[in-house]
Design an enzyme around this catalytic site. Structure first.
Site, PDB file in Angstrom:
ATOM      1  N   TYR A 157     187.778  20.614  20.801  1.00  0.00           N
ATOM      2  CA  TYR A 157     187.927  21.544  19.666  1.00  0.00           C
ATOM      3  C   TYR A 157     188.892  22.678  20.060  1.00  0.00           C
ATOM      4  O   TYR A 157     189.600  23.248  19.224  1.00  0.00           O
ATOM      5  CB  TYR A 157     186.560  22.070  19.230  1.00  0.00           C
ATOM      6  CG  TYR A 157     186.552  22.613  17.817  1.00  0.00           C
ATOM      7  CD1 TYR A 157     186.809  21.787  16.729  1.00  0.00           C
ATOM      8  CD2 TYR A 157     186.302  23.963  17.573  1.00  0.00           C
ATOM      9  CE1 TYR A 157     186.819  22.280  15.438  1.00  0.00           C
ATOM     10  CE2 TYR A 157     186.301  24.473  16.282  1.00  0.00           C
ATOM     11  CZ  TYR A 157     186.560  23.631  15.220  1.00  0.00           C
ATOM     12  OH  TYR A 157     186.566  24.128  13.937  1.00  0.00           O
ATOM     13  N   LYS A 164     188.430  29.924  15.310  1.00  0.00           N
ATOM     14  CA  LYS A 164     187.194  30.144  14.542  1.00  0.00           C
ATOM     15  C   LYS A 164     186.461  31.399  15.039  1.00  0.00           C
ATOM     16  O   LYS A 164     185.798  32.077  14.244  1.00  0.00           O
ATOM     17  CB  LYS A 164     186.273  28.921  14.626  1.00  0.00           C
ATOM     18  CG  LYS A 164     186.804  27.682  13.904  1.00  0.00           C
ATOM     19  CD  LYS A 164     187.000  27.883  12.415  1.00  0.00           C
ATOM     20  CE  LYS A 164     187.249  26.577  11.661  1.00  0.00           C
ATOM     21  NZ  LYS A 164     187.710  26.810  10.284  1.00  0.00           N
TER      22      LYS A 164
HETATM   23  P1  NAP Z   1     190.568  19.082   4.985  1.00  0.00           P
HETATM   24  O1  NAP Z   1     190.097  18.318   3.819  1.00  0.00           O
HETATM   25  O2  NAP Z   1     191.683  18.485   5.783  1.00  0.00           O
HETATM   26  O3  NAP Z   1     190.929  20.548   4.521  1.00  0.00           O
HETATM   27  C1  NAP Z   1     191.765  21.429   5.240  1.00  0.00           C
HETATM   28  C2  NAP Z   1     192.640  22.091   4.214  1.00  0.00           C
HETATM   29  O4  NAP Z   1     193.451  23.115   4.805  1.00  0.00           O
HETATM   30  C3  NAP Z   1     193.604  21.107   3.538  1.00  0.00           C
HETATM   31  O5  NAP Z   1     193.499  21.227   2.144  1.00  0.00           O
HETATM   32  C4  NAP Z   1     194.958  21.587   4.030  1.00  0.00           C
HETATM   33  O6  NAP Z   1     196.002  21.311   3.129  1.00  0.00           O
HETATM   34  C5  NAP Z   1     194.692  23.070   4.102  1.00  0.00           C
HETATM   35  N1  NAP Z   1     195.763  23.789   4.769  1.00  0.00           N
HETATM   36  C6  NAP Z   1     196.255  23.622   6.024  1.00  0.00           C
HETATM   37  N2  NAP Z   1     197.283  24.462   6.214  1.00  0.00           N
HETATM   38  C7  NAP Z   1     197.453  25.180   5.066  1.00  0.00           C
HETATM   39  C8  NAP Z   1     198.340  26.178   4.634  1.00  0.00           C
HETATM   40  N3  NAP Z   1     199.313  26.649   5.445  1.00  0.00           N
HETATM   41  N4  NAP Z   1     198.215  26.694   3.387  1.00  0.00           N
HETATM   42  C9  NAP Z   1     197.269  26.231   2.541  1.00  0.00           C
HETATM   43  N5  NAP Z   1     196.396  25.262   2.883  1.00  0.00           N
HETATM   44  C10 NAP Z   1     196.490  24.747   4.133  1.00  0.00           C
HETATM   45  O7  NAP Z   1     189.382  19.299   6.051  1.00  0.00           O
HETATM   46  P2  NAP Z   1     187.971  20.049   5.960  1.00  0.00           P
HETATM   47  O8  NAP Z   1     187.206  19.529   7.113  1.00  0.00           O
HETATM   48  O9  NAP Z   1     187.424  19.962   4.605  1.00  0.00           O
HETATM   49  O10 NAP Z   1     188.364  21.550   6.314  1.00  0.00           O
HETATM   50  C11 NAP Z   1     188.043  22.670   5.487  1.00  0.00           C
HETATM   51  C12 NAP Z   1     187.507  23.798   6.355  1.00  0.00           C
HETATM   52  O11 NAP Z   1     186.233  23.405   6.863  1.00  0.00           O
HETATM   53  C13 NAP Z   1     188.363  24.123   7.566  1.00  0.00           C
HETATM   54  O12 NAP Z   1     188.373  25.516   7.765  1.00  0.00           O
HETATM   55  C14 NAP Z   1     187.598  23.443   8.693  1.00  0.00           C
HETATM   56  O13 NAP Z   1     187.849  24.036   9.952  1.00  0.00           O
HETATM   57  C15 NAP Z   1     186.189  23.728   8.229  1.00  0.00           C
HETATM   58  N6  NAP Z   1     185.152  22.932   8.894  1.00  0.00           N
HETATM   59  C16 NAP Z   1     185.226  21.568   8.903  1.00  0.00           C
HETATM   60  C17 NAP Z   1     184.241  20.839   9.563  1.00  0.00           C
HETATM   61  C18 NAP Z   1     184.315  19.343   9.634  1.00  0.00           C
HETATM   62  O14 NAP Z   1     183.644  18.752  10.493  1.00  0.00           O
HETATM   63  N7  NAP Z   1     185.061  18.690   8.767  1.00  0.00           N
HETATM   64  C19 NAP Z   1     183.159  21.499  10.180  1.00  0.00           C
HETATM   65  C20 NAP Z   1     183.101  22.896  10.119  1.00  0.00           C
HETATM   66  C21 NAP Z   1     184.106  23.604   9.486  1.00  0.00           C
HETATM   67  P3  NAP Z   1     196.993  20.048   3.443  1.00  0.00           P
HETATM   68  O15 NAP Z   1     196.142  18.850   3.472  1.00  0.00           O
HETATM   69  O16 NAP Z   1     197.955  20.113   2.320  1.00  0.00           O
HETATM   70  O17 NAP Z   1     197.614  20.333   4.778  1.00  0.00           O
END
Ligand code: NAP
Length: 261
Positions: A157, A164
């Site tokens: 990570y 984070k």
């Molecule tokens: P995700 O579907 O890939 O979402 C991440 C989003 O961030 C995408 O929509 C991406 O857009 C966007 N992004 C990246 N760079 C950007 C920018 N410069 N401007 C605007 N948008 C941008 O994955 P997710 O897991 O749902 O992630 C959402 C949040 O949850 C993140 O903060 C992640 O760290 C957090 N989280 C995830 C998990 C897990 O296990 N999945 C656990 C805890 C926390 P593009 O696709 O267009 O790049």
């Protein structure tokens, strides 16, 4: 079904596809009768996000790359111009270079470190600054998504864990700044969920396997559980909660060492 967000308008950033946590959150907000505005990062995502928005009956889709101040200003000015008053903002955005989520942390480059901080932590500050003036006079709620790797070492990570940690600290400083305007700022620390971003972390499937064996609930996190907590925070039920990191991870965060499966 309840209508916990009746009469509320929410801006949700970070829907990339139907596996995104932001998508689960948008669906839950719409279920609770919120008026939902989604954003997408660039033209590459525009059509997908517009199609998903139409499917779930989100009210509007607007562009916003959070690393571009001009795009954040345009988003805020556009919303102001059309008379939008926000009650909730949900920030679901993170990014780090793939190589920084697979090699030893000590090898993180200066540029890779700065990029992860900019997109994954500073963007919350920028989004809060742009959206706070659009919040209703009675205040509102800003929620972001974080992960356990901020406070514990989770293999691979790496640079995202450090981002984070900055994000969670930003939640506390923003909550203190915006509290007098009755704007609450919180983070949900979600357990591992298979999304596009998560798949960029080396051996992510092993994290999921670990969850089913180690988490007190002996299972991984359902995105709908994260979404329901986001509803709670945006609703009047969450009115006394600010500056918090709320874990929705099947209890994974309490575990130290598991001797048996
Ligand atoms: P995700 O579907 O890939 O979402 C991440 C989003 O961030 C995408 O929509 C991406 O857009 C966007 N992004 C990246 N760079 C950007 C920018 N410069 N401007 C605007 N948008 C941008 O994955 P997710 O897991 O749902 O992630 C959402 C949040 O949850 C993140 O903060 C992640 O760290 C957090 N989280 C995830 C998990 C897990 O296990 N999945 C656990 C805890 C926390 P593009 O696709 O267009 O790049």
């Amino acid at each position: 079904m309840s209508q916990l967000l009746e009469g509320k308008t929410a801006l949700i950033l970070g829907v990339a596809n139907r596996w995104s946590l932001a998508y689960a959150i948008a669906r839950a907000f719409i279920r609770e009768n919120a008026h939902v505005i989604l954003t997408y990062q660039g033209d590459r995502q525009k059509q997908t996000v517009e199609e998903l928005a139409a499917e779930i009956k989100a009210a509007q889709v607007l562009p916003c790359d959070v690393t571009q101040d001009a795009q954040l200003d345009a988003l805020a000015n556009g919303l102001k111009h059309q008379g939008t008053v926000l009650n909730a903002v949900v920030h679901c955005i993170a990014f780090a270079n793939r190589e920084d989520l697979s090699r030893p942390f000590v090898e993180t480059s200066r540029a890779g470190f700065a990029l992860a901080q900019d997109v994954s932590a500073y963007s919350l500050v920028a989004v809060a600054r742009a959206s706070a003036p659009l919040m209703a006079p009675e205040g509102g709620s800003i929620t972001t998504l974080t992960y356990l790797g901020s406070t514990r070492v989770v293999e691979n990570y790496n640079v995202m864990g450090v981002a984070k940690a900055a994000l969670e600290s930003s939640v506390r400083y923003l909550a203190a700044d915006l509290g007098p305007s009755n704007i609450r700022v919180n983070a949900i620390s979600a357990g591992a969920v298979k999304t596009t971003s998560a798949r960029g972390i080396r051996d992510f499937s092993k994290m999921l396997e670990g969850g089913t064996k180690m988490a007190p609930l002996r299972r991984n996190t359902d995105p709908a559980e994260v979404a329901d907590t986001a509803v709670f925070l945006a609703s009047d039920l969450g009115r006394g909660v600010t500056g918090n990191i709320i874990y929705v991870d099947a209890g994974m965060q309490i575990m130290g060492f598991a001797l048996s499966e």
